[in-house]
Design a protein around this motif. Structure first.
Motif, PDB file in Angstrom:
ATOM      1  N   VAL A   1       0.837  -1.199   0.000  1.00 38.51           N
ATOM      2  CA  VAL A   1       0.000   0.000   0.000  1.00 38.51           C
ATOM      3  C   VAL A   1       0.871   1.248   0.000  1.00 38.51           C
ATOM      4  O   VAL A   1       0.675   2.165  -0.813  1.00 38.51           O
ATOM      5  CB  VAL A   1      -0.965   0.000   1.213  1.00 38.51           C
ATOM      6  CG1 VAL A   1      -1.780   1.290   1.265  1.00 38.51           C
ATOM      7  CG2 VAL A   1      -1.889  -1.214   1.162  1.00 38.51           C
ATOM      8  N   ASP A   2       1.862   1.290   0.871  1.00 44.35           N
ATOM      9  CA  ASP A   2       2.725   2.467   0.978  1.00 44.35           C
ATOM     10  C   ASP A   2       3.529   2.691  -0.305  1.00 44.35           C
ATOM     11  O   ASP A   2       3.664   3.821  -0.764  1.00 44.35           O
ATOM     12  CB  ASP A   2       3.665   2.321   2.183  1.00 44.35           C
ATOM     13  CG  ASP A   2       4.452   3.591   2.446  1.00 44.35           C
ATOM     14  OD1 ASP A   2       3.828   4.677   2.507  1.00 44.35           O
ATOM     15  OD2 ASP A   2       5.684   3.498   2.579  1.00 44.35           O
ATOM     16  N   ASN A   3       4.040   1.618  -0.904  1.00 42.45           N
ATOM     17  CA  ASN A   3       4.865   1.755  -2.111  1.00 42.45           C
ATOM     18  C   ASN A   3       4.076   2.197  -3.335  1.00 42.45           C
ATOM     19  O   ASN A   3       4.661   2.633  -4.322  1.00 42.45           O
ATOM     20  CB  ASN A   3       5.592   0.442  -2.422  1.00 42.45           C
ATOM     21  CG  ASN A   3       6.681   0.147  -1.424  1.00 42.45           C
ATOM     22  OD1 ASN A   3       7.214   1.036  -0.776  1.00 42.45           O
ATOM     23  ND2 ASN A   3       7.002  -1.127  -1.285  1.00 42.45           N
ATOM     24  N   ILE A   4       2.758   2.094  -3.276  1.00 43.73           N
ATOM     25  CA  ILE A   4       1.912   2.570  -4.374  1.00 43.73           C
ATOM     26  C   ILE A   4       1.367   3.965  -4.046  1.00 43.73           C
ATOM     27  O   ILE A   4       1.451   4.885  -4.864  1.00 43.73           O
ATOM     28  CB  ILE A   4       0.768   1.576  -4.657  1.00 43.73           C
ATOM     29  CG1 ILE A   4       1.362   0.281  -5.248  1.00 43.73           C
ATOM     30  CG2 ILE A   4      -0.286   2.186  -5.573  1.00 43.73           C
ATOM     31  CD1 ILE A   4       0.390  -0.875  -5.330  1.00 43.73           C
ATOM     32  N   CYS A   5       0.814   4.129  -2.855  1.00 40.65           N
ATOM     33  CA  CYS A   5       0.123   5.375  -2.524  1.00 40.65           C
ATOM     34  C   CYS A   5       1.065   6.547  -2.250  1.00 40.65           C
ATOM     35  O   CYS A   5       0.805   7.658  -2.723  1.00 40.65           O
ATOM     36  CB  CYS A   5      -0.817   5.152  -1.338  1.00 40.65           C
ATOM     37  SG  CYS A   5      -2.211   4.069  -1.745  1.00 40.65           S
ATOM     38  N   ARG A   6       2.126   6.334  -1.520  1.00 43.76           N
ATOM     39  CA  ARG A   6       3.005   7.456  -1.178  1.00 43.76           C
ATOM     40  C   ARG A   6       3.636   8.081  -2.427  1.00 43.76           C
ATOM     41  O   ARG A   6       3.571   9.298  -2.593  1.00 43.76           O
ATOM     42  CB  ARG A   6       4.076   7.040  -0.171  1.00 43.76           C
ATOM     43  CG  ARG A   6       4.729   8.259   0.447  1.00 43.76           C
ATOM     44  CD  ARG A   6       5.850   8.039   1.411  1.00 43.76           C
ATOM     45  NE  ARG A   6       5.789   6.907   2.294  1.00 43.76           N
ATOM     46  CZ  ARG A   6       6.597   6.753   3.336  1.00 43.76           C
ATOM     47  NH1 ARG A   6       7.499   7.671   3.629  1.00 43.76           N
ATOM     48  NH2 ARG A   6       6.528   5.684   4.088  1.00 43.76           N
ATOM     49  N   PRO A   7       4.240   7.299  -3.346  1.00 38.17           N
ATOM     50  CA  PRO A   7       4.799   7.926  -4.549  1.00 38.17           C
ATOM     51  C   PRO A   7       3.738   8.619  -5.416  1.00 38.17           C
ATOM     52  O   PRO A   7       4.039   9.586  -6.114  1.00 38.17           O
ATOM     53  CB  PRO A   7       5.432   6.762  -5.317  1.00 38.17           C
ATOM     54  CG  PRO A   7       5.681   5.711  -4.296  1.00 38.17           C
ATOM     55  CD  PRO A   7       4.576   5.868  -3.292  1.00 38.17           C
ATOM     56  N   ALA A   8       2.501   8.129  -5.339  1.00 30.75           N
ATOM     57  CA  ALA A   8       1.412   8.741  -6.102  1.00 30.75           C
ATOM     58  C   ALA A   8       0.879  10.004  -5.417  1.00 30.75           C
ATOM     59  O   ALA A   8       0.039  10.708  -5.979  1.00 30.75           O
ATOM     60  CB  ALA A   8       0.278   7.732  -6.287  1.00 30.75           C
ATOM     61  N   GLY A   9       1.348  10.275  -4.191  1.00 32.60           N
ATOM     62  CA  GLY A   9       0.886  11.443  -3.450  1.00 32.60           C
ATOM     63  C   GLY A   9      -0.504  11.281  -2.882  1.00 32.60           C
ATOM     64  O   GLY A   9      -1.175  12.259  -2.569  1.00 32.60           O
ATOM     65  N   VAL A  10      -0.936  10.029  -2.728  1.00 36.32           N
ATOM     66  CA  VAL A  10      -2.276   9.756  -2.194  1.00 36.32           C
ATOM     67  C   VAL A  10      -2.145   9.326  -0.734  1.00 36.32           C
ATOM     68  O   VAL A  10      -1.566   8.283  -0.437  1.00 36.32           O
ATOM     69  CB  VAL A  10      -2.991   8.657  -3.020  1.00 36.32           C
ATOM     70  CG1 VAL A  10      -4.351   8.337  -2.419  1.00 36.32           C
ATOM     71  CG2 VAL A  10      -3.126   9.083  -4.470  1.00 36.32           C
ATOM     72  N   PRO A  11      -2.670  10.134   0.179  1.00 33.71           N
ATOM     73  CA  PRO A  11      -2.568   9.782   1.589  1.00 33.71           C
ATOM     74  C   PRO A  11      -3.468   8.607   1.954  1.00 33.71           C
ATOM     75  O   PRO A  11      -4.538   8.423   1.362  1.00 33.71           O
ATOM     76  CB  PRO A  11      -3.010  11.049   2.320  1.00 33.71           C
ATOM     77  CG  PRO A  11      -3.845  11.791   1.328  1.00 33.71           C
ATOM     78  CD  PRO A  11      -3.342  11.414  -0.039  1.00 33.71           C
ATOM     79  N   VAL A  12      -3.010   7.836   2.916  1.00 30.22           N
ATOM     80  CA  VAL A  12      -3.765   6.699   3.428  1.00 30.22           C
ATOM     81  C   VAL A  12      -4.107   6.983   4.885  1.00 30.22           C
ATOM     82  O   VAL A  12      -3.232   7.359   5.667  1.00 30.22           O
ATOM     83  CB  VAL A  12      -2.944   5.393   3.326  1.00 30.22           C
ATOM     84  CG1 VAL A  12      -3.705   4.218   3.941  1.00 30.22           C
ATOM     85  CG2 VAL A  12      -2.576   5.100   1.878  1.00 30.22           C
ATOM     86  N   ILE A  13      -5.360   6.800   5.234  1.00 34.18           N
ATOM     87  CA  ILE A  13      -5.787   6.901   6.631  1.00 34.18           C
ATOM     88  C   ILE A  13      -6.022   5.481   7.110  1.00 34.18           C
ATOM     89  O   ILE A  13      -6.740   4.709   6.486  1.00 34.18           O
ATOM     90  CB  ILE A  13      -7.068   7.740   6.786  1.00 34.18           C
ATOM     91  CG1 ILE A  13      -6.786   9.207   6.492  1.00 34.18           C
ATOM     92  CG2 ILE A  13      -7.663   7.580   8.184  1.00 34.18           C
ATOM     93  CD1 ILE A  13      -5.972   9.943   7.544  1.00 34.18           C
ATOM     94  N   GLY A  14      -5.391   5.125   8.211  1.00 39.63           N
ATOM     95  CA  GLY A  14      -5.476   3.788   8.777  1.00 39.63           C
ATOM     96  C   GLY A  14      -4.105   3.404   9.304  1.00 39.63           C
ATOM     97  O   GLY A  14      -3.162   4.200   9.252  1.00 39.63           O
ATOM     98  N   GLY A  15      -3.987   2.205   9.792  1.00 37.74           N
ATOM     99  CA  GLY A  15      -2.762   1.772  10.451  1.00 37.74           C
ATOM    100  C   GLY A  15      -1.499   1.855   9.634  1.00 37.74           C
ATOM    101  O   GLY A  15      -0.410   1.935  10.188  1.00 37.74           O
ATOM    102  N   CYS A  16      -1.594   1.878   8.316  1.00 44.80           N
ATOM    103  CA  CYS A  16      -0.378   1.901   7.502  1.00 44.80           C
ATOM    104  C   CYS A  16      -0.207   3.233   6.797  1.00 44.80           C
ATOM    105  O   CYS A  16       0.477   3.321   5.783  1.00 44.80           O
ATOM    106  CB  CYS A  16      -0.399   0.766   6.487  1.00 44.80           C
ATOM    107  SG  CYS A  16      -1.770   0.868   5.314  1.00 44.80           S
ATOM    108  N   GLY A  17      -0.801   4.285   7.315  1.00 46.92           N
ATOM    109  CA  GLY A  17      -0.770   5.527   6.567  1.00 46.92           C
ATOM    110  C   GLY A  17      -0.398   6.751   7.363  1.00 46.92           C
ATOM    111  O   GLY A  17       0.380   6.702   8.313  1.00 46.92           O
ATOM    112  N   VAL A  18      -0.982   7.866   6.956  1.00 48.98           N
ATOM    113  CA  VAL A  18      -0.720   9.177   7.509  1.00 48.98           C
ATOM    114  C   VAL A  18      -1.077   9.236   8.992  1.00 48.98           C
ATOM    115  O   VAL A  18      -0.306   9.712   9.812  1.00 48.98           O
ATOM    116  CB  VAL A  18      -1.538  10.244   6.735  1.00 48.98           C
ATOM    117  CG1 VAL A  18      -1.519  11.580   7.441  1.00 48.98           C
ATOM    118  CG2 VAL A  18      -1.039  10.361   5.309  1.00 48.98           C
ATOM    119  N   ALA A  19      -2.274   8.769   9.318  1.00 48.95           N
ATOM    120  CA  ALA A  19      -2.766   8.903  10.693  1.00 48.95           C
ATOM    121  C   ALA A  19      -3.693   7.746  11.038  1.00 48.95           C
ATOM    122  O   ALA A  19      -4.272   7.106  10.162  1.00 48.95           O
ATOM    123  CB  ALA A  19      -3.515  10.223  10.852  1.00 48.95           C
TER     124      ALA A  19
END
Length: 177
Positions: free
Chosen positions: A95-113
């Motif tokens: 999830v992080d290797n796809i969303c972070r480079p795309a500039g898409v924040p993730v909310i939940g245990g593996c994300g921003v907050a």
């Protein structure tokens, strides 16, 4: 404290609004083989829609299709929400290797907050519930669902820095492990 398994979903939806008030679309990413995840996604979707977001569910059946479904969610969403999902938790790097480079924040245990609980406090609350059953004060079928007694708002400093996000007041940095 760890990632919340039992954080009320209305508070998680409110956290999306607190961090991303201008977002329009939220992708809900989860493993369809986990009924608990389906329940969480269905419930949080209602709260998010009440807050004005357009939500799309992105279920994947196992890790074989997780990357492609995550990519679809990232491509079509302003924010991705991940419930407490064992498959995602075991594959946060995808999830992080796809969303972070795309500039898409993730909310939940593996994300921003995320919302964090004290497992000690949760254990005490669970013990009190068990005592009520064992003493005959109540039965399992009559006992209401209870949640952790308190939550701590946490954020991932590295992801926030990478995405250029300003942390709202009241959040604590997740300690590096």
């Amino acid at each position: 404290s760890g990632t919340s398994d039992l954080a009320p979903l209305d508070q998680q939806a409110a956290m999306v609004k607190e961090w991303f008030p201008d977002a329009k679309t939220v992708g809900l990413l989860y493993c369809s083989a986990e009924p608990n995840s389906q329940y969480q996604v269905d419930t949080v979707q209602g709260f998010l829609e009440e807050l004005g977001y357009t939500c799309t569910q992105y279920p994947f059946s196992d890790t074989n299709d997780m990357a492609s479904v995550t990519q679809s969610a990232a491509d079509a969403s302003d924010v991705v929400y991940v419930p407490t999902d064992n498959t995602v938790a075991n594959n946060t790097g995808i999830v992080d290797n796809i969303c972070r480079p795309a500039g898409v924040p993730v909310i939940g245990g593996c994300g921003v907050a995320t919302l964090s609980i004290s497992y000690y406090d949760l254990g005490v609350a669970t013990g009190k519930m068990a005592a009520k059953i064992l003493t005959g004060e109540t039965s399992v079928s009559e006992m209401p669902i209870e949640y952790a007694p308190q939550f701590t708002k946490k954020y991932n400093e590295a992801i926030c820095t990478d995405l250029g996000l300003t942390v709202p007041d009241g959040y604590e940095a997740i300690a590096a492990e």
